[in-house]
Write a protein that holds these residues in place. Structure first.
Motif, mmCIF file in Angstrom:
data_model
loop_
_atom_site.group_PDB
_atom_site.id
_atom_site.type_symbol
_atom_site.label_atom_id
_atom_site.label_comp_id
_atom_site.label_asym_id
_atom_site.label_seq_id
_atom_site.Cartn_x
_atom_site.Cartn_y
_atom_site.Cartn_z
ATOM 1 N N TRP A 293 -5.189 2.774 -4.268
ATOM 2 C CA TRP A 293 -4.969 1.444 -3.712
ATOM 3 C C TRP A 293 -6.534 1.071 -3.342
ATOM 4 O O TRP A 293 -6.729 -0.272 -3.443
ATOM 5 N N HIS B 55 0.903 -1.363 -0.146
ATOM 6 C CA HIS B 55 0.030 0.155 -0.090
ATOM 7 C C HIS B 55 0.801 1.282 -0.080
ATOM 8 O O HIS B 55 0.119 2.267 -0.388
ATOM 9 N N SER C 169 -4.132 6.796 -2.341
ATOM 10 C CA SER C 169 -5.364 6.582 -1.668
ATOM 11 C C SER C 169 -6.168 5.922 -2.755
ATOM 12 O O SER C 169 -6.812 4.883 -2.607
#
Length: 419
Positions: free
Chosen positions: A246, A238, A243
């Motif tokens: 992911w 990650h 963001s």
């Protein structure tokens, strides 16, 4: 309808009539291997049927040239603009994009008859200087749809469990890419379309940007390097991903570029052994950014890429597709990135630049003003050209653009770093 202004593009010096005929012929050559079912299928909302591309490009000529500039011209079929308008609000209602594959009628033969009718009707306009700019725009528009036709039919065939081939494999030879980095001292650079000839409105106005010292990789990231990224847990770490990226990886279960399976990738010639030295393609912006982070580098800005490319433009080598001077399809050589010493011609290269208007940009009036400007939100700029791009279509100032998650186009990456 108002004419495009010089802000949209300048009329090219070459013979527009010849380019029109060659471009129209190339579209039809690409349709030749397809069955009626092949030409009608729509594999996802991002893609369109091959028949739709053939008809939409014909609608464009009829709507923006023939209807407005040939006195007494009558539409080939008054029902068809609803089916084949794409996104031009000024041209009225249209079928929803995701329903284009439901248009079983008109048939492909009907669409080809329409094309022949429009081709003949266009002949008197091809040498008319009053509409030269619109003709140049129409040619560039159809060139874009030629590439989309290729990428869309590839995705449709990929979805078929049989993995059918559009053409035989032919001979491909991976070229030796250059090693190292191209250093740039930075400073004030002028970017945007600065030459004669055609350019889209989003390539201007020319303006100045300040570049910090940087370096651009001489080569594209390869399949072999991507295998290393996967083996190192690239899709499961990650820390490498934005963001939203992911979340996309987790939600979609993404673990490799599109069209990959063990040691193979899907091509227009069906499933083929994957060449480790060939440029990786069919990746999203999300993946390109994560790889660059993993590699200890970054994506270039569109201005950095253009600053380096401006001295290396090779328009005649912008694609090995549409292979000969007559712009005819070389069926023995379907589009496939193999690596080149130039910045153009293998894969569209992601930049870290958001697709936004340049300073002082204003879309032209009328329906053609909807061509680029209204899409300047939430997308990323790509530079160069791909192996499926019609020769000569791209240039240093060209701004392709896609959303973060899209990867069915021939998209790849070239790394950059700060100096």
């Amino acid at each position: 309808m108002p004419q495009p202004s010089e802000r949209f593009h300048q009329a090219p010096a070459e013979d527009l009539a010849d380019r029109f005929r060659r471009t129209r012929a190339l579209t039809e050559n690409l349709l030749a291997p397809l069955s009626e079912a092949d030409a009608t299928i729509q594999s996802m909302d991002d893609a369109s049927p091959a028949k739709w591309h053939a008809a939409h490009t014909t609608w464009f000529w009829e709507t923006f040239l023939l209807r407005d500039h040939v006195p007494g011209y009558r539409l080939f079929d008054e029902r068809w603009p609803f089916l084949f308008n794409s996104y031009y609000e000024a041209e009225g209602e249209r079928i929803a994009r995701g329903q284009r594959g439901l248009v079983t009628r008109p048939t492909l033969a009907d669409a080809l008859d329409w094309r022949a009718h429009v081709n003949a009707a266009m002949e008197p306009l091809l040498d008319d200087p009053r509409v030269a700019e619109l003709v140049a725009l129409g040619i560039a528009h159809e060139e874009q749809h030629i590439e989309l036709l290729l990428t869309d039919i590839k995705h449709a065939f990929f979805k078929n469990p049989l993995g059918p081939a559009m053409w035989d494999k032919g001979e491909t030879h991976t070229a030796k890419q250059g090693e190292g980095w191209i250093s740039h001292p930075g400073g004030i650079a002028r970017v945007g379309h600065q030459a004669s000839g055609f350019a889209f409105d989003n390539e201007g106005p020319v303006h100045r940007v300040l570049l910090e010292p940087f370096a651009l990789s001489r080569r594209l990231v390869t399949n072999g390097e991507w295998v290393q990224f996967i083996a190192d847990g690239g899709y499961s770490d990650h820390r490498l991903w934005l963001s939203d990226a992911w979340a996309w990886v987790q939600r979609r279960g993404v673990a490799a570029p599109l069209y990959w399976r063990d040691g193979e990738h899907f091509t227009h010639a069906g499933w083929q052994e994957r060449d480790a030295d060939a440029p990786v393609c069919h990746i999203s912006f999300f993946e390109a950014d994560a790889f660059a982070t993993w590699a200890g580098a970054r994506l270039p800005s569109e201005f950095e890429w253009e600053a380096v490319a401006r001295g290396q433009d090779a328009p005649d080598n912008a694609s090995r597709f549409a292979a000969d001077a007559g712009n005819q399809l070389d069926a023995a050589c379907p589009p496939l990135p193999v690596g080149t010493p130039e910045l153009f011609g293998d894969v569209w290269q992601f930049t870290r630049s958001a697709y936004l208007p340049y300073p002082r940009f204003q879309p032209v009036e009328g329906a053609v003003g909807e061509y680029n400007g209204k899409f300047m939100a939430g997308q990323w700029v790509l530079k160069g050209a791909s192996c499926a791009t019609v020769r000569g279509h791209s240039r240093p100032s060209y701004r392709n653009f896609f959303y973060s998650q899209q990867r069915w186009q021939f998209t790849g990456l070239r790394l950059a770093k700060d100096n």
